[in-house]
Design a protein around this motif. Structure first.
Motif, PDB file in Angstrom:
ATOM      1  N   LEU A  77       0.850  -1.199   0.000  1.00  0.00           N
ATOM      2  CA  LEU A  77       0.000   0.000   0.000  1.00  0.00           C
ATOM      3  C   LEU A  77       0.880   1.243   0.000  1.00  0.00           C
ATOM      4  O   LEU A  77       2.037   1.219   0.417  1.00  0.00           O
ATOM      5  CB  LEU A  77      -0.915   0.028   1.227  1.00  0.00           C
ATOM      6  CG  LEU A  77      -1.896  -1.123   1.425  1.00  0.00           C
ATOM      7  CD1 LEU A  77      -2.902  -0.763   2.513  1.00  0.00           C
ATOM      8  CD2 LEU A  77      -2.613  -1.497   0.144  1.00  0.00           C
ATOM      9  N   SER A  78       0.300   2.327  -0.449  1.00  0.00           N
ATOM     10  CA  SER A  78       1.022   3.602  -0.517  1.00  0.00           C
ATOM     11  C   SER A  78       1.159   4.216   0.873  1.00  0.00           C
ATOM     12  O   SER A  78       0.483   3.823   1.829  1.00  0.00           O
ATOM     13  CB  SER A  78       0.286   4.571  -1.443  1.00  0.00           C
ATOM     14  OG  SER A  78      -0.974   4.933  -0.886  1.00  0.00           O
ATOM     15  N   ALA A  79       2.026   5.205   0.971  1.00  0.00           N
ATOM     16  CA  ALA A  79       2.237   5.895   2.244  1.00  0.00           C
ATOM     17  C   ALA A  79       0.941   6.530   2.741  1.00  0.00           C
ATOM     18  O   ALA A  79       0.594   6.423   3.925  1.00  0.00           O
ATOM     19  CB  ALA A  79       3.321   6.955   2.080  1.00  0.00           C
ATOM     20  N   THR A  99      -4.438 -10.653  -1.501  1.00  0.00           N
ATOM     21  CA  THR A  99      -3.076 -10.127  -1.427  1.00  0.00           C
ATOM     22  C   THR A  99      -2.812  -9.334  -2.696  1.00  0.00           C
ATOM     23  O   THR A  99      -3.586  -9.419  -3.657  1.00  0.00           O
ATOM     24  CB  THR A  99      -2.050 -11.266  -1.280  1.00  0.00           C
ATOM     25  OG1 THR A  99      -0.745 -10.701  -1.068  1.00  0.00           O
ATOM     26  CG2 THR A  99      -1.997 -12.131  -2.522  1.00  0.00           C
ATOM     27  N   GLY A 100      -1.730  -8.545  -2.683  1.00  0.00           N
ATOM     28  CA  GLY A 100      -1.423  -7.739  -3.848  1.00  0.00           C
ATOM     29  C   GLY A 100      -1.098  -8.564  -5.076  1.00  0.00           C
ATOM     30  O   GLY A 100      -1.440  -8.204  -6.196  1.00  0.00           O
ATOM     31  N   ALA A 101      -0.441  -9.701  -4.860  1.00  0.00           N
ATOM     32  CA  ALA A 101      -0.059 -10.562  -5.981  1.00  0.00           C
ATOM     33  C   ALA A 101       0.198 -11.966  -5.460  1.00  0.00           C
ATOM     34  O   ALA A 101       0.888 -12.145  -4.473  1.00  0.00           O
ATOM     35  CB  ALA A 101       1.199 -10.020  -6.663  1.00  0.00           C
ATOM     36  N   ALA A 102      -0.387 -12.945  -6.125  1.00  0.00           N
ATOM     37  CA  ALA A 102      -0.174 -14.344  -5.752  1.00  0.00           C
ATOM     38  C   ALA A 102      -0.288 -15.212  -6.988  1.00  0.00           C
ATOM     39  O   ALA A 102      -1.030 -14.885  -7.920  1.00  0.00           O
ATOM     40  CB  ALA A 102      -1.208 -14.779  -4.712  1.00  0.00           C
ATOM     41  N   PRO A 103       0.426 -16.335  -7.029  1.00  0.00           N
ATOM     42  CA  PRO A 103       0.265 -17.264  -8.150  1.00  0.00           C
ATOM     43  C   PRO A 103      -1.184 -17.728  -8.257  1.00  0.00           C
ATOM     44  O   PRO A 103      -1.858 -17.956  -7.248  1.00  0.00           O
ATOM     45  CB  PRO A 103       1.190 -18.429  -7.769  1.00  0.00           C
ATOM     46  CG  PRO A 103       2.178 -17.849  -6.814  1.00  0.00           C
ATOM     47  CD  PRO A 103       1.438 -16.792  -6.065  1.00  0.00           C
ATOM     48  N   CYS A 112      -3.244  -4.190  -8.315  1.00  0.00           N
ATOM     49  CA  CYS A 112      -2.381  -4.047  -7.143  1.00  0.00           C
ATOM     50  C   CYS A 112      -0.930  -4.390  -7.444  1.00  0.00           C
ATOM     51  O   CYS A 112      -0.015  -3.845  -6.833  1.00  0.00           O
ATOM     52  CB  CYS A 112      -2.895  -4.932  -6.014  1.00  0.00           C
ATOM     53  SG  CYS A 112      -4.674  -4.845  -5.717  1.00  0.00           S
ATOM     54  N   HIS A 113      -0.704  -5.316  -8.360  1.00  0.00           N
ATOM     55  CA  HIS A 113       0.640  -5.805  -8.644  1.00  0.00           C
ATOM     56  C   HIS A 113       1.336  -5.007  -9.746  1.00  0.00           C
ATOM     57  O   HIS A 113       2.493  -5.271 -10.064  1.00  0.00           O
ATOM     58  CB  HIS A 113       0.561  -7.270  -9.085  1.00  0.00           C
ATOM     59  CG  HIS A 113      -0.265  -7.498 -10.311  1.00  0.00           C
ATOM     60  ND1 HIS A 113      -1.587  -7.127 -10.395  1.00  0.00           N
ATOM     61  CD2 HIS A 113       0.044  -8.048 -11.513  1.00  0.00           C
ATOM     62  CE1 HIS A 113      -2.054  -7.446 -11.596  1.00  0.00           C
ATOM     63  NE2 HIS A 113      -1.087  -8.000 -12.287  1.00  0.00           N
ATOM     64  N   VAL A 130      -4.246   3.614  -3.817  1.00  0.00           N
ATOM     65  CA  VAL A 130      -4.188   2.805  -2.598  1.00  0.00           C
ATOM     66  C   VAL A 130      -3.040   1.798  -2.653  1.00  0.00           C
ATOM     67  O   VAL A 130      -2.181   1.775  -1.774  1.00  0.00           O
ATOM     68  CB  VAL A 130      -5.531   2.081  -2.354  1.00  0.00           C
ATOM     69  CG1 VAL A 130      -5.429   1.156  -1.136  1.00  0.00           C
ATOM     70  CG2 VAL A 130      -6.654   3.096  -2.153  1.00  0.00           C
ATOM     71  N   ALA A 131      -3.017   0.969  -3.683  1.00  0.00           N
ATOM     72  CA  ALA A 131      -2.008  -0.103  -3.786  1.00  0.00           C
ATOM     73  C   ALA A 131      -0.969   0.273  -4.827  1.00  0.00           C
ATOM     74  O   ALA A 131      -0.917  -0.292  -5.914  1.00  0.00           O
ATOM     75  CB  ALA A 131      -2.680  -1.427  -4.138  1.00  0.00           C
ATOM     76  N   THR A 132      -0.131   1.234  -4.498  1.00  0.00           N
ATOM     77  CA  THR A 132       0.886   1.709  -5.433  1.00  0.00           C
ATOM     78  C   THR A 132       2.002   2.391  -4.664  1.00  0.00           C
ATOM     79  O   THR A 132       1.797   2.846  -3.526  1.00  0.00           O
ATOM     80  CB  THR A 132       0.276   2.694  -6.442  1.00  0.00           C
ATOM     81  OG1 THR A 132       1.289   3.156  -7.342  1.00  0.00           O
ATOM     82  CG2 THR A 132      -0.318   3.907  -5.745  1.00  0.00           C
TER      83      THR A 132
END
Length: 524
Positions: free
Chosen positions: A163-165, A341-345, A419-420, A428-430
């Motif tokens: 997530l971003s600051a 999650t932000g990234a998952a297989p 997100c990824h 938000v997710a960057t």
């Protein structure tokens, strides 16, 4: 033939355009035709795409439409109940509660109440007023010197870096405003988690970020320094998470900024690796002794662990080790395979791990059967979004609930599912500073507080309708689930329920007997 036709046509057009250059219209045509001609040449001779080789230039339209298809589907095609992983109706509910707008449902439900998987609660003809509900609970057993008075609803683990600051700032300030805790995620305790004073649950993952040596092992002194901060109220050791259980991870060096490197105690610009397993212990008793070490280093704060349930006998091994060592965690967070999650297989998100209701019921029953349930708080995490979701999970044994993605919705997430890619349109997710700046920290922190407050209000209303003023009175017999044959059964019928201490005797029900026999306090 298509390529030959294209090449001949383009060549003829180019010759005509060049020989007629003194006509201004042809010059404009040339400006358009030449780039397309070059693109076509590249497509025919150099492209790796079968489509572009067969359909030069025009084939790019397919990829353009494919690129914007998620937005087209979400904005114009998706129905109220269709979105995944969260429906439009669910997202709308969060937005309304975050903004304290009217959240009623007009004209009745759109759900098929007789469909398989539908869940519902038993209500009472003697309801109670939804006031003075017990929505705080003490976390910390006999070995805990600094127990924590926790809210029943808190923010689940999301790292700075994922997530971003400004997203971290807004979440933590919202936790401060609403008097609940904010889990850091495994990415370390950053300055942004501490900036606004919200209570912190510091999560320690396999990479020991924020408390590690140069070679990636656990550093007791580095841990002590941060764990004793007054703002840190609980310590959570992450064994596995629902979205990618027992799978490591890597944050590419290009994304490891100076700030992320500082929070994680790694080198900026270098790949940041999370191993699949812990190096600080290798067996159930080692896990518990490590938890005891964390408790002592943090000067007696509540410690616990998070897991997505996998092999049943391995969790039972931990429970047997609790009885052998007499070391018990203050809490256990049960994550479901449906967690995010932000990234998952793909395979891990879709096909590995136990769903939350199964894992939660299992953990609750094993602790009950081993005579340990009263000493340990259970936290449920994994696609919980509504007041009813909370009530249903509490009926299965949860004392508290952690939410991640709904809290992201509260600060502006639109489920773009980028997100990824570091291109989150809501910031938000960057880690793109310009995108992250779109989050108004003061405004969105109030949205987090509002969502927390309104959701617990919903819980109180449902509990009141069921005739209770305390979530602890809920049982698995009061939530029903529709089966594929149309029949509705209670959770108590759906899952085998153990009696206190039943695993310590000889009358062990069949679903538990074999894994309990396989479990050993000596090894997983």
């Amino acid at each position: 033939m298509r390529q030959i036709f294209y090449m001949v046509s383009a060549a003829v057009f180019a010759v005509i355009a060049i020989t007629s250059y003194y006509y201004i219209g042809i010059l404009w045509g040339l400006l358009i035709a030449l780039p397309l001609f070059v693109i076509g040449l590249l497509d025919v001779f150099y492209s790796r795409s079968n489509v572009l080789k067969n359909y030069p230039v025009i084939g790019h339209l397919r990829y353009l439409l494919e690129f914007i298809s998620p937005e087209i589907h979400q904005y114009f095609v998706e129905g109220s109940l269709d979105g995944r992983p969260y429906s439009r109706e669910q997202r709308k509910m969060v937005y309304q509660r975050a903004n304290k707008r009217i959240g009623t449902l007009p004209f009745g439900t759109q759900r098929d109440f007789m469909a398989q998987g539908v869940e519902f609660a038993q209500h009472s003809l003697a309801p109670v007023a939804p006031e003075n509900m017990l929505f705080r609970i003490k976390v910390g057993g006999d070995s805990c010197e600094q127990p924590y008075d926790a809210s029943r609803l808190n923010i689940s683990g999301m790292s700075f870096g994922a997530l971003s600051a400004n997203a971290i700032r807004a979440l933590n300030r919202g936790a401060w405003l609403g008097n609940f805790f904010h889990n850091t995620g495994e990415g370390g305790l950053s300055d942004y988690h501490l900036e606004h004073g919200g209570d912190i649950c510091w999560q320690i993952g396999t990479g020991y970020f924020g408390c590690r040596t140069e070679d990636g092992r656990f550093d007791p002194q580095a841990f002590r320094k941060q764990a004793t901060l007054p703002q840190v109220k609980l310590i959570e050791l992450k064994l596995s998470q629902g979205a990618k259980p027992s799978h490591g991870g890597i944050l590419p060096g290009a994304k490891v900024t100076r700030e992320i490197a500082q929070a994680r105690m790694v080198d900026a610009g270098e790949d940041c690796i999370s191993p699949a397993g812990h190096s600080a212990f290798s067996d159930p008793q080692g896990l518990l002794h490590f938890l005891q070490e964390l408790r002592e280093l943090s000067q007696g704060k509540p410690v616990g662990f998070k897991l997505c349930v996998g092999k049943p006998h391995e969790f039972m091994a931990i429970v047997k080790a609790m009885r052998v060592t007499n070391i018990k965690p203050d809490f256990i967070t049960v994550d479901g395979a449906e967690g995010g999650t932000g990234a998952a297989p793909f395979e891990f998100s879709d096909s590995v791990g136990m769903a939350l209701i199964e894992g939660l019921d299992f953990v609750n029953n094993v602790l009950t059967g081993a005579g340990l349930r009263d000493d340990i708080r259970l936290i449920a995490s994994g696609k919980v979004i509504s007041g009813f979701d909370i009530v249903a999970r509490m009926a299965l044994g949860a004392d508290m609930i952690n939410m991640a993605r709904p809290m992201m919705f509260a600060i502006g997430c639109i489920q773009a599912r980028r997100c990824h890619e570091n291109s989150c349109p809501s910031g938000v997710a960057t880690q793109d500073p310009q995108r992250g700046a779109a989050i108004d920290v003061e405004l969105k922190s109030h949205h987090v507080k509002n969502f927390h407050e309104e959701t617990l209000t919903s819980v109180s209303q449902i509990l009141g309708a069921m005739g209770y003023n305390d979530p602890a009175r809920l049982t698995a017999a009061e939530i029903y689930r529709r089966l594929d044959n149309g029949k509705a059964v209670s959770y108590a019928e759906f899952f085998t329920q153990l009696k206190p201490g039943q695993l310590l005797g000889e009358n062990i029900p069949e679903p538990y007997a074999v894994p309990w026999q396989q479990a050993s306090a000596e090894h997983f």
